[in-house]
Scaffold this motif. Sequence first.
Motif, PDB file in Angstrom:
ATOM      1  N   ALA A 127      77.205 -37.127 -22.844  1.00  0.00           N
ATOM      2  CA  ALA A 127      75.932 -36.550 -23.271  1.00  0.00           C
ATOM      3  C   ALA A 127      75.735 -35.167 -22.658  1.00  0.00           C
ATOM      4  O   ALA A 127      76.232 -34.868 -21.563  1.00  0.00           O
ATOM      5  N   ASP A 128      74.998 -34.337 -23.349  1.00  0.00           N
ATOM      6  CA  ASP A 128      74.675 -33.007 -22.852  1.00  0.00           C
ATOM      7  C   ASP A 128      73.618 -33.124 -21.759  1.00  0.00           C
ATOM      8  O   ASP A 128      72.489 -33.546 -22.021  1.00  0.00           O
ATOM      9  N   PRO A 129      73.934 -32.737 -20.516  1.00  0.00           N
ATOM     10  CA  PRO A 129      72.950 -32.890 -19.433  1.00  0.00           C
ATOM     11  C   PRO A 129      71.711 -32.028 -19.632  1.00  0.00           C
ATOM     12  O   PRO A 129      70.660 -32.307 -19.055  1.00  0.00           O
ATOM     13  N   HIS A 130      71.808 -30.995 -20.455  1.00  0.00           N
ATOM     14  CA  HIS A 130      70.652 -30.144 -20.686  1.00  0.00           C
ATOM     15  C   HIS A 130      69.565 -30.863 -21.484  1.00  0.00           C
ATOM     16  O   HIS A 130      68.452 -30.347 -21.623  1.00  0.00           O
ATOM     17  N   GLN A 131      69.876 -32.032 -22.012  1.00  0.00           N
ATOM     18  CA  GLN A 131      68.852 -32.844 -22.655  1.00  0.00           C
ATOM     19  C   GLN A 131      67.917 -33.485 -21.641  1.00  0.00           C
ATOM     20  O   GLN A 131      66.856 -33.999 -22.001  1.00  0.00           O
ATOM     21  N   LEU A 132      68.300 -33.461 -20.390  1.00  0.00           N
ATOM     22  CA  LEU A 132      67.496 -34.086 -19.347  1.00  0.00           C
ATOM     23  C   LEU A 132      66.371 -33.135 -18.939  1.00  0.00           C
ATOM     24  O   LEU A 132      66.514 -32.292 -18.060  1.00  0.00           O
ATOM     25  N   THR A 133      65.245 -33.269 -19.606  1.00  0.00           N
ATOM     26  CA  THR A 133      64.063 -32.466 -19.322  1.00  0.00           C
ATOM     27  C   THR A 133      62.860 -33.395 -19.175  1.00  0.00           C
ATOM     28  O   THR A 133      62.910 -34.569 -19.542  1.00  0.00           O
ATOM     29  N   VAL A 134      61.781 -32.855 -18.646  1.00  0.00           N
ATOM     30  CA  VAL A 134      60.566 -33.648 -18.503  1.00  0.00           C
ATOM     31  C   VAL A 134      60.056 -34.080 -19.878  1.00  0.00           C
ATOM     32  O   VAL A 134      59.689 -35.248 -20.082  1.00  0.00           O
ATOM     33  N   SER A 135      60.054 -33.166 -20.828  1.00  0.00           N
ATOM     34  CA  SER A 135      59.553 -33.506 -22.163  1.00  0.00           C
ATOM     35  C   SER A 135      60.428 -34.552 -22.836  1.00  0.00           C
ATOM     36  O   SER A 135      59.919 -35.423 -23.559  1.00  0.00           O
ATOM     37  N   ARG A 136      61.739 -34.506 -22.602  1.00  0.00           N
ATOM     38  CA  ARG A 136      62.630 -35.507 -23.179  1.00  0.00           C
ATOM     39  C   ARG A 136      62.351 -36.880 -22.578  1.00  0.00           C
ATOM     40  O   ARG A 136      62.323 -37.889 -23.287  1.00  0.00           O
ATOM     41  N   HIS A 137      62.141 -36.940 -21.274  1.00  0.00           N
ATOM     42  CA  HIS A 137      61.823 -38.220 -20.637  1.00  0.00           C
ATOM     43  C   HIS A 137      60.486 -38.759 -21.130  1.00  0.00           C
ATOM     44  O   HIS A 137      60.325 -39.978 -21.299  1.00  0.00           O
ATOM     45  N   LEU A 138      59.523 -37.884 -21.360  1.00  0.00           N
ATOM     46  CA  LEU A 138      58.231 -38.329 -21.873  1.00  0.00           C
ATOM     47  C   LEU A 138      58.372 -38.886 -23.289  1.00  0.00           C
ATOM     48  O   LEU A 138      57.745 -39.898 -23.629  1.00  0.00           O
ATOM     49  N   ALA A 139      59.199 -38.240 -24.102  1.00  0.00           N
ATOM     50  CA  ALA A 139      59.426 -38.750 -25.460  1.00  0.00           C
ATOM     51  C   ALA A 139      60.156 -40.092 -25.414  1.00  0.00           C
ATOM     52  O   ALA A 139      59.837 -41.012 -26.184  1.00  0.00           O
ATOM     53  N   ASP A 140      61.122 -40.214 -24.511  1.00  0.00           N
ATOM     54  CA  ASP A 140      61.821 -41.498 -24.353  1.00  0.00           C
ATOM     55  C   ASP A 140      60.847 -42.584 -23.930  1.00  0.00           C
ATOM     56  O   ASP A 140      60.876 -43.713 -24.455  1.00  0.00           O
ATOM     57  N   LEU A 141      59.992 -42.262 -22.976  1.00  0.00           N
ATOM     58  CA  LEU A 141      59.023 -43.245 -22.492  1.00  0.00           C
ATOM     59  C   LEU A 141      58.086 -43.678 -23.611  1.00  0.00           C
ATOM     60  O   LEU A 141      57.748 -44.868 -23.721  1.00  0.00           O
ATOM     61  N   ASP A 142      57.693 -42.751 -24.455  1.00  0.00           N
ATOM     62  CA  ASP A 142      56.825 -43.109 -25.569  1.00  0.00           C
ATOM     63  C   ASP A 142      57.522 -44.071 -26.521  1.00  0.00           C
ATOM     64  O   ASP A 142      56.914 -45.025 -27.016  1.00  0.00           O
TER      65      ASP A 142
END
Length: 372
Positions: A127-142
């Motif tokens: 996986a591309d580590p640049h996908q690891l952002t706060v907004s990405r984690h928030l979308a995952d959590l949702d």
Amino acid sequence: MTRIRGQQPIPFTYGTKQKAPLAQTLFWCTSLLALSMLVPSCASTQATGADTSAPIQQSEYLAVDGAKLYLMTRGEDRRAPILLWLHGGPGGAERPLFRYFNSDLEQHFVVVYWDQRGAGRSFDAEADPHQLTVSRHLADLDAIVDHLRQTLGQNKVVLVGHSWGSALGLLYAQQHPEKVAMHIGVAQVVSWHQIQQGQYDFTLAESTHRNDEATLKRLHNLCPPPYATFDQQDKLYDLMAQYGGGVHTQLCKLCVIAKAMATGLVTPWELISIHRGIHASVDTMTSELLRLDLEQAVPRVEVPVSFFLGRYDRQVDSAIAARYFDTLQAPRKELVWFEASAHDIPFEEPDRFNTILIEHVQPRTAGLSKTR
């Protein structure tokens, strides 16, 4: 309504020097995993039947925008309120520790252990580590929350965030109050910049007070924060933790490892992924996290909030969280001090942690277990 249990925050004190692990989350998880390679795995996936009052014991991967996110869901009654753990790090999958120390919560709630994107069983080396952002984690959590609400037939979930997970949980509660019954911040993070500066200041003061020339030299070579990489933060943590700022109540690590091996809380293939996951997450996300300040980003939430803070926590500095608690606006908020803990409250005082969490959650989740 605001309630505070325990005394007010105190400045750091000069205590007995304690030898602590290099990095708490990494040490515990990798130690458990490494030794578990000596025994067969006991992990299993078990689905429940149609009876909605039956226990729930299941493991699954949820496909979310190019990632497969691992969930373990367990509880004695699948109709009980949903309690979703948000682990620290970022990237520090703590599922084995939560299950070892805090599995009694499964008697009262449907407890969900989620390995966040890039962590534990959700780690993907390609996986591309640049996908690891706060907004990405928030979308995952949702996506996780909506999945749980739909499959378990409940309107809201309880978020229990440890360290980095506490920041993630509070940001999510601000965005989606209609889906959150309450937020419990365990070792609540407020500002990554203040975390690093607080660790540095604490270590400098302690080493100066003790005339610890070796630590003073290492601290000088490290230079003051901010630090952008895992290795820099890990070096500072190692210096800070030797004075008890990371772990206050020392645990029998061999006992934990032996039981974990015997009960199959971990599996052999997780060792490398946990190690690589926490490195990748911290290295990738720190520059963004250094700009995060919840005092500015989240001055108010529309859900009940509880902060569980360790009296001796200098890893994220509980005094910072206590000051934030005073200004944070919420319909109801409560602060609880754990007098025998530093950063790892659920593992240092597990019985008291479990009891107080149950006391906080049950009155605020009455009726949530009813099917929508």
